[in-house]
Design a protein around this motif. Structure first.
Motif, PDB file in Angstrom:
ATOM      1  N   MET A  25     -11.986 -12.129  -5.425  1.00 37.63           N
ATOM      2  CA  MET A  25     -11.330 -11.175  -4.401  1.00 37.63           C
ATOM      3  C   MET A  25     -11.573 -12.002  -3.087  1.00 37.63           C
ATOM      4  N   GLU A  26     -12.501 -12.899  -2.843  1.00 42.95           N
ATOM      5  CA  GLU A  26     -12.389 -13.758  -1.841  1.00 42.95           C
ATOM      6  C   GLU A  26     -11.510 -14.958  -1.761  1.00 42.95           C
ATOM      7  N   LEU A  33      -4.468 -14.063   3.446  1.00 42.70           N
ATOM      8  CA  LEU A  33      -4.720 -14.365   4.956  1.00 42.70           C
ATOM      9  C   LEU A  33      -3.744 -15.233   5.766  1.00 42.70           C
ATOM     10  N   ARG A  34      -3.717 -16.393   4.866  1.00 44.52           N
ATOM     11  CA  ARG A  34      -2.663 -17.874   5.191  1.00 44.52           C
ATOM     12  C   ARG A  34      -1.357 -17.004   5.463  1.00 44.52           C
ATOM     13  N   LYS A  35      -0.755 -16.372   4.610  1.00 43.28           N
ATOM     14  CA  LYS A  35       0.512 -15.793   4.522  1.00 43.28           C
ATOM     15  C   LYS A  35       0.763 -15.051   5.763  1.00 43.28           C
ATOM     16  N   GLY A  87     -10.414  -0.683  -0.018  1.00 42.99           N
ATOM     17  CA  GLY A  87     -11.841  -0.767   0.695  1.00 42.99           C
ATOM     18  C   GLY A  87     -12.326  -2.364   0.521  1.00 42.99           C
ATOM     19  N   LEU A  88     -13.787  -2.359   0.267  1.00 43.30           N
ATOM     20  CA  LEU A  88     -14.362  -3.661   0.162  1.00 43.30           C
ATOM     21  C   LEU A  88     -14.147  -4.883   1.350  1.00 43.30           C
ATOM     22  N   MET A 238     -14.495 -12.082   4.655  1.00 45.89           N
ATOM     23  CA  MET A 238     -15.913 -12.547   4.888  1.00 45.89           C
ATOM     24  C   MET A 238     -16.887 -11.529   4.101  1.00 45.89           C
ATOM     25  N   ALA A 239     -16.552 -10.255   3.706  1.00 46.61           N
ATOM     26  CA  ALA A 239     -17.317  -9.523   2.950  1.00 46.61           C
ATOM     27  C   ALA A 239     -17.504 -10.109   1.701  1.00 46.61           C
TER      28      ALA A 239
END
Length: 280
Positions: A25-26, A33-35, A87-88, A238-239
């Motif tokens: 998931m990270e 995130l990059r896109k 979530g998460l 980060m989570a």
């Protein structure tokens, strides 16, 4: 193998499986995130140019007198609340909902964007302007144009007297800040662009202004969606990174306990064998 050793071995296996999920998931969040960051940067430039053009329109036409510049007659307030689809992601969604509750308001109408926002406010029994935009990742610029027209028409008709947008501003991977901004009635900043001389508007400046307002609102909402989507994936990355590191530490601790239990079991077996041989 003793029952304690079996339990420890199963626990290590379970935590290891969870660690693989959080690591995956990270990586997914990092890819999104990059896109999303590229789209956010484009949206910021678009929003800046839109606001400059909008501010210049009012500055060059001081006689502009529009319903969108005057306080609304209704006591109701419309909140455009942008949250995530899942979530998460640490406190990303809960921070937005907490801010939405803290903004002073009378009767409240919610336009939720994102699955979590739709679920949260529906469960609370709040009045929803629409629940059409339940997946933030699928909301397009054209959809935001529809949202802008929906907000403008609701304000013009007196359905609500104020409109706020509540979303998360991106500062860095470690800092995402929940934010509340008033959209209507309009408070237009001074334009940084120098005046380019006299401009004639047809049929008149008020008509031109009011035709642009829905597009302006849609542009602001689109910028908020792009920025919120980046924040959601940054928070999730980060989570999940923290969860992966915690799982690694837990496996190390459980492995140490397992080895100690195994060593104690072997020592006990050897002691029993030696004791039995001595009796013979």
């Amino acid at each position: 193998m003793g029952i304690n050793e079996k339990a420890l071995k199963n626990r290590i296996k379970t935590v290891g499986a969870t660690m693989h999920i959080t690591k995956a998931m990270e990586l997914v969040a990092a890819s999104k995130l990059r896109k999303a960051t590229e789209r956010m940067q484009g949206a910021r430039a678009f929003s800046h140019e839109l606001e400059e053009a909008f501010s210049a329109l009012i500055k060059r036409n001081s006689e502009t007198d529009s319903v969108f510049l005057r306080p609304g007659s209704s006591d109701s307030t419309c909140f455009v609340v942008i949250a995530g689809d899942r979530g998460l992601a640490g406190g990303y969604n809960s921070n937005i909902f907490r801010l939405a509750e803290s903004v002073p308001h009378g009767d409240r109408i919610i336009l939720p964007i994102g699955k979590k926002a739709c679920e949260h406010f529906a469960a609370r029994g709040d009045t929803l302007l629409t629940d059409k935009y339940s997946l933030i990742g699928e909301v397009t610029l054209a959809d935001c144009g529809d949202i802008g027209r929906l907000l403008a028409e609701g304000f013009r008709s007196g359905a609500f007297g104020e409109v706020y947008i509540i979303h998360t501003r991106f500062r860095s991977l470690l800092s995402q800040i929940p934010s509340s901004d008033r959209l209507l009635p309009l408070t237009v900043k001074e334009s940084e662009t120098p005046e380019k001389g006299f401009v004639l508007y047809e049929p008149d400046s008020v008509s031109v202004f009011e035709s642009i307002v829905p597009e302006y609102l849609g542009g602001v909402v689109y910028g908020g969606i792009c920025e919120s989507f980046v924040c959601e994936n940054a928070a999730r990355r980060m989570a999940m990174d923290a969860a992966t590191r915690n799982a690694t530490d837990m496996i190390d601790s459980l492995t140490l306990k397992y080895n100690r239990a195994r060593q104690a079991s072997i020592t006990q077996e050897i002691t029993e064998i030696i004791g039995g041989a001595g009796e013979n």
